[in-house]
Design an enzyme around this catalytic site. Structure first.
Site, PDB file in Angstrom:
ATOM      1  N   CYS A  89       0.825  -1.230   0.000  1.00  0.00           N
ATOM      2  CA  CYS A  89       0.000   0.000   0.000  1.00  0.00           C
ATOM      3  C   CYS A  89       0.852   1.272   0.000  1.00  0.00           C
ATOM      4  O   CYS A  89       0.374   2.330  -0.391  1.00  0.00           O
ATOM      5  CB  CYS A  89      -0.928   0.014   1.202  1.00  0.00           C
ATOM      6  SG  CYS A  89      -1.916  -1.470   1.302  1.00  0.00           S
ATOM      7  N   HIS A 106      -4.052   6.686   2.564  1.00  0.00           N
ATOM      8  CA  HIS A 106      -4.380   5.367   2.033  1.00  0.00           C
ATOM      9  C   HIS A 106      -5.771   4.982   2.555  1.00  0.00           C
ATOM     10  O   HIS A 106      -6.117   5.287   3.692  1.00  0.00           O
ATOM     11  CB  HIS A 106      -3.325   4.360   2.495  1.00  0.00           C
ATOM     12  CG  HIS A 106      -3.642   2.968   2.059  1.00  0.00           C
ATOM     13  ND1 HIS A 106      -3.887   2.668   0.747  1.00  0.00           N
ATOM     14  CD2 HIS A 106      -3.788   1.808   2.761  1.00  0.00           C
ATOM     15  CE1 HIS A 106      -4.155   1.377   0.649  1.00  0.00           C
ATOM     16  NE2 HIS A 106      -4.105   0.837   1.857  1.00  0.00           N
ATOM     17  N   ASN A 163     -10.006  -0.661  -0.866  1.00  0.00           N
ATOM     18  CA  ASN A 163      -8.544  -0.559  -0.749  1.00  0.00           C
ATOM     19  C   ASN A 163      -7.892  -1.159  -2.001  1.00  0.00           C
ATOM     20  O   ASN A 163      -8.029  -2.345  -2.259  1.00  0.00           O
ATOM     21  CB  ASN A 163      -8.134  -1.329   0.520  1.00  0.00           C
ATOM     22  CG  ASN A 163      -6.637  -1.386   0.752  1.00  0.00           C
ATOM     23  OD1 ASN A 163      -5.839  -0.956  -0.087  1.00  0.00           O
ATOM     24  ND2 ASN A 163      -6.246  -1.934   1.890  1.00  0.00           N
TER      25      ASN A 163
HETATM   26  O1  UT7 Z   1      -4.028  -1.938   3.381  1.00  0.00           O
HETATM   27  C1  UT7 Z   1      -3.388  -1.739   4.598  1.00  0.00           C
HETATM   28  C2  UT7 Z   1      -3.454  -2.891   5.509  1.00  0.00           C
HETATM   29  N1  UT7 Z   1      -4.770  -3.295   5.914  1.00  0.00           N
HETATM   30  C3  UT7 Z   1      -5.446  -2.646   6.868  1.00  0.00           C
HETATM   31  O2  UT7 Z   1      -5.037  -1.607   7.327  1.00  0.00           O
HETATM   32  C4  UT7 Z   1      -6.691  -3.311   7.394  1.00  0.00           C
HETATM   33  C5  UT7 Z   1      -6.832  -3.026   8.868  1.00  0.00           C
HETATM   34  N2  UT7 Z   1      -7.907  -3.755   9.516  1.00  0.00           N
HETATM   35  C6  UT7 Z   1      -9.216  -3.469   9.365  1.00  0.00           C
HETATM   36  O3  UT7 Z   1      -9.590  -2.610   8.585  1.00  0.00           O
HETATM   37  C7  UT7 Z   1     -10.201  -4.196  10.249  1.00  0.00           C
HETATM   38  O4  UT7 Z   1      -9.507  -4.933  11.233  1.00  0.00           O
HETATM   39  C8  UT7 Z   1     -11.186  -5.137   9.489  1.00  0.00           C
HETATM   40  C9  UT7 Z   1     -12.175  -4.317   8.697  1.00  0.00           C
HETATM   41  C10 UT7 Z   1     -10.419  -6.076   8.604  1.00  0.00           C
HETATM   42  C11 UT7 Z   1     -11.993  -5.955  10.499  1.00  0.00           C
HETATM   43  O5  UT7 Z   1     -12.692  -5.106  11.374  1.00  0.00           O
HETATM   44  P1  UT7 Z   1     -12.610  -5.313  12.943  1.00  0.00           P
HETATM   45  O6  UT7 Z   1     -13.458  -4.282  13.555  1.00  0.00           O
HETATM   46  O7  UT7 Z   1     -11.172  -5.351  13.328  1.00  0.00           O
HETATM   47  O8  UT7 Z   1     -13.315  -6.712  13.106  1.00  0.00           O
HETATM   48  P2  UT7 Z   1     -12.737  -8.054  13.757  1.00  0.00           P
HETATM   49  O9  UT7 Z   1     -11.741  -8.681  12.854  1.00  0.00           O
HETATM   50  O10 UT7 Z   1     -12.340  -7.790  15.182  1.00  0.00           O
HETATM   51  O11 UT7 Z   1     -14.030  -8.924  13.775  1.00  0.00           O
HETATM   52  C12 UT7 Z   1     -15.202  -8.557  14.557  1.00  0.00           C
HETATM   53  C13 UT7 Z   1     -16.296  -9.540  14.226  1.00  0.00           C
HETATM   54  C14 UT7 Z   1     -15.854 -10.993  14.213  1.00  0.00           C
HETATM   55  O12 UT7 Z   1     -16.900 -11.776  14.727  1.00  0.00           O
HETATM   56  P3  UT7 Z   1     -16.858 -12.331  16.234  1.00  0.00           P
HETATM   57  O13 UT7 Z   1     -15.622 -13.173  16.305  1.00  0.00           O
HETATM   58  O14 UT7 Z   1     -16.790 -11.112  17.086  1.00  0.00           O
HETATM   59  O15 UT7 Z   1     -18.137 -13.101  16.327  1.00  0.00           O
HETATM   60  C15 UT7 Z   1     -15.652 -11.303  12.770  1.00  0.00           C
HETATM   61  O16 UT7 Z   1     -15.813 -12.667  12.478  1.00  0.00           O
HETATM   62  O17 UT7 Z   1     -16.781  -9.286  12.883  1.00  0.00           O
HETATM   63  C16 UT7 Z   1     -16.751 -10.483  12.139  1.00  0.00           C
HETATM   64  N3  UT7 Z   1     -16.517 -10.155  10.737  1.00  0.00           N
HETATM   65  C17 UT7 Z   1     -17.520  -9.913   9.887  1.00  0.00           C
HETATM   66  N4  UT7 Z   1     -18.836  -9.875  10.019  1.00  0.00           N
HETATM   67  C18 UT7 Z   1     -19.571  -9.577   8.954  1.00  0.00           C
HETATM   68  C19 UT7 Z   1     -15.326 -10.033  10.100  1.00  0.00           C
HETATM   69  N5  UT7 Z   1     -15.546  -9.723   8.799  1.00  0.00           N
HETATM   70  C20 UT7 Z   1     -16.889  -9.640   8.651  1.00  0.00           C
HETATM   71  C21 UT7 Z   1     -17.723  -9.347   7.560  1.00  0.00           C
HETATM   72  N6  UT7 Z   1     -19.058  -9.317   7.763  1.00  0.00           N
HETATM   73  N7  UT7 Z   1     -17.242  -9.063   6.337  1.00  0.00           N
END
Ligand code: UT7
Length: 331
Positions: free
Chosen positions: A116, A256, A286
């Site tokens: 990125c 970004h 992204n």
């Molecule tokens: O390009 C540069 C590098 N990349 C980044 O900078 C990405 C950085 N990370 C993020 O943007 C976020 O961490 C994500 C958007 C990827 C995830 O969001 P989060 O708020 O960190 O969610 P999480 O991974 O803590 O997951 C929370 C819950 C989980 O369920 P449980 O375990 O709490 O029941 C996940 O399974 O949300 C669930 N979940 C989803 N639910 C519905 C994860 N993805 C999804 C989804 N739809 N697409």
């Protein structure tokens, strides 16, 4: 005493493939909802390359548009640098495919891999080539076709990414416009957090790697998130300091676009009001290195940066890598 030579951006261009994938489409593919994707990431839709389009096709079109704006001919380009992590093939370089497609027959051509942050890394290389008088016209292309390396069964990543390309022509200038400062950095202790493990010399393609879906992006989203905010803020501040500028001098920050919450947290800490933050994550998601390249082109074409304005790009991604660039806009 010699006159200071700066590297000025004299043309920008971008290309987004026509196919739009909406959150509603994703609801049919994985267990997710428009509500979750919108509130947790800010993405509403993203673009997808057609089956016959590879990175070089997208990159070449962005390059043609940047050359047109710079009123430069392809054969005048001395050096073509392509930032990508989803090139046409592991080798040869995607830059060589683009060089041929656009007819930049006098250009040296190579790729860089900084995910990125790739566009900012590539701008820094181009800036050095110009300031040291190594080359006169450098074309930088940032392109990614992440749809080809995304695991469409992994809801934790597939909702985030999109395809696109951005480009810029850089030339020497003796006026005060141009790239003022670039700060770049890395932390290789965190290579595990975001990677495509299969297909390289560590884990060559085999039936096993295919079964494990190792040819797709693997990301520890949560851990990356925390590091992203700190790295974005620090990079933005470092590049400003190098340019002897303060936040209030920056007309527009183009961050970004990995997650709207990362962008908002960065803006808040830098005390930048929303009207001075560029956001297009809702349209494209992204697109890795292409994101800031497309952002700069769109911001200019939308009239959000004018001649003499200071604009800052800031990015963070796999590697980990990060970086920021302050540009005094000269078009
Ligand atoms: O390009 C540069 C590098 N990349 C980044 O900078 C990405 C950085 N990370 C993020 O943007 C976020 O961490 C994500 C958007 C990827 C995830 O969001 P989060 O708020 O960190 O969610 P999480 O991974 O803590 O997951 C929370 C819950 C989980 O369920 P449980 O375990 O709490 O029941 C996940 O399974 O949300 C669930 N979940 C989803 N639910 C519905 C994860 N993805 C999804 C989804 N739809 N697409």
């Amino acid at each position: 005493m010699g006159t200071i030579i700066r590297a000025a951006i004299t043309g920008t261009g971008s290309y987004l493939p026509g196919k739009i994938l909406t959150n509603a489409d994703l609801e049919k593919m994985v267990e997710t909802s428009d509500e979750w994707i919108t509130t947790r990431t800010g993405v509403k839709e993203r673009r997808q390359a057609a089956p016959n389009e590879a990175a070089s096709d997208l990159g070449a079109e962005a390059a043609r548009r940047a050359l047109k704006q710079a009123k430069a001919l392809p054969e005048e380009i001395d050096c073509l640098i392509v930032a990508t992590i989803s090139g046409d093939m592991p080798f040869p370089a995607t830059a060589c495919f683009i060089q041929h497609l656009i007819g930049a027959k006098n250009a040296a051509a190579f790729d860089i891999s900084a995910a990125c942050s790739g566009y900012i890394y590539a701008l820094n290389i181009a800036k050095s080539f110009i300031e040291t008088k190594t080359y006169k016209k450098v074309l930088v292309v940032a392109v990614d076709v992440l749809s080809r390396i995304t695991d469409w069964s992994d809801r934790g990543t597939c909702v985030l990414f999109g395809d696109g390309a951005g480009a810029a022509v850089l030339e020497p200038t003796k006026d005060e416009n141009g790239i003022i400062s670039v700060y770049i950095g890395s932390d290789g202790s965190a290579t595990d957090l975001l990677k495509l493990p299969g297909g390289g010399s560590r884990l060559p393609v085999s039936a096993e790697t295919l079964k494990n879906r190792d040819h797709y992006i693997k990301m520890s989203g949560n851990e990356i998130f925390k590091l992203a905010v700190t790295a974005m803020i620090n990079s933005a501040q470092q590049a400003m300091e190098m340019a002897h500028l303060k936040c209030e001098d920056i007309k527009l920050l183009i961050p970004h676009q990995a997650n709207i919450r990362i962008i908002e947290a960065t803006a808040k800490r830098l005390k930048l009001p929303v009207e001075r933050i560029f956001v297009n994550i809702q349209k494209y998601g992204n697109m890795s290195g292409a994101t800031t390249a497309i952002g700069l082109d769109e911001a200019f074409r939308e009239g959000r940066i004018k001649k003499g304005d200071y604009v800052e790009l800031v990015a963070f991604g796999a590697g980990l890598t990060w970086g920021a660039a302050v540009i005094k806009w000269g078009i």
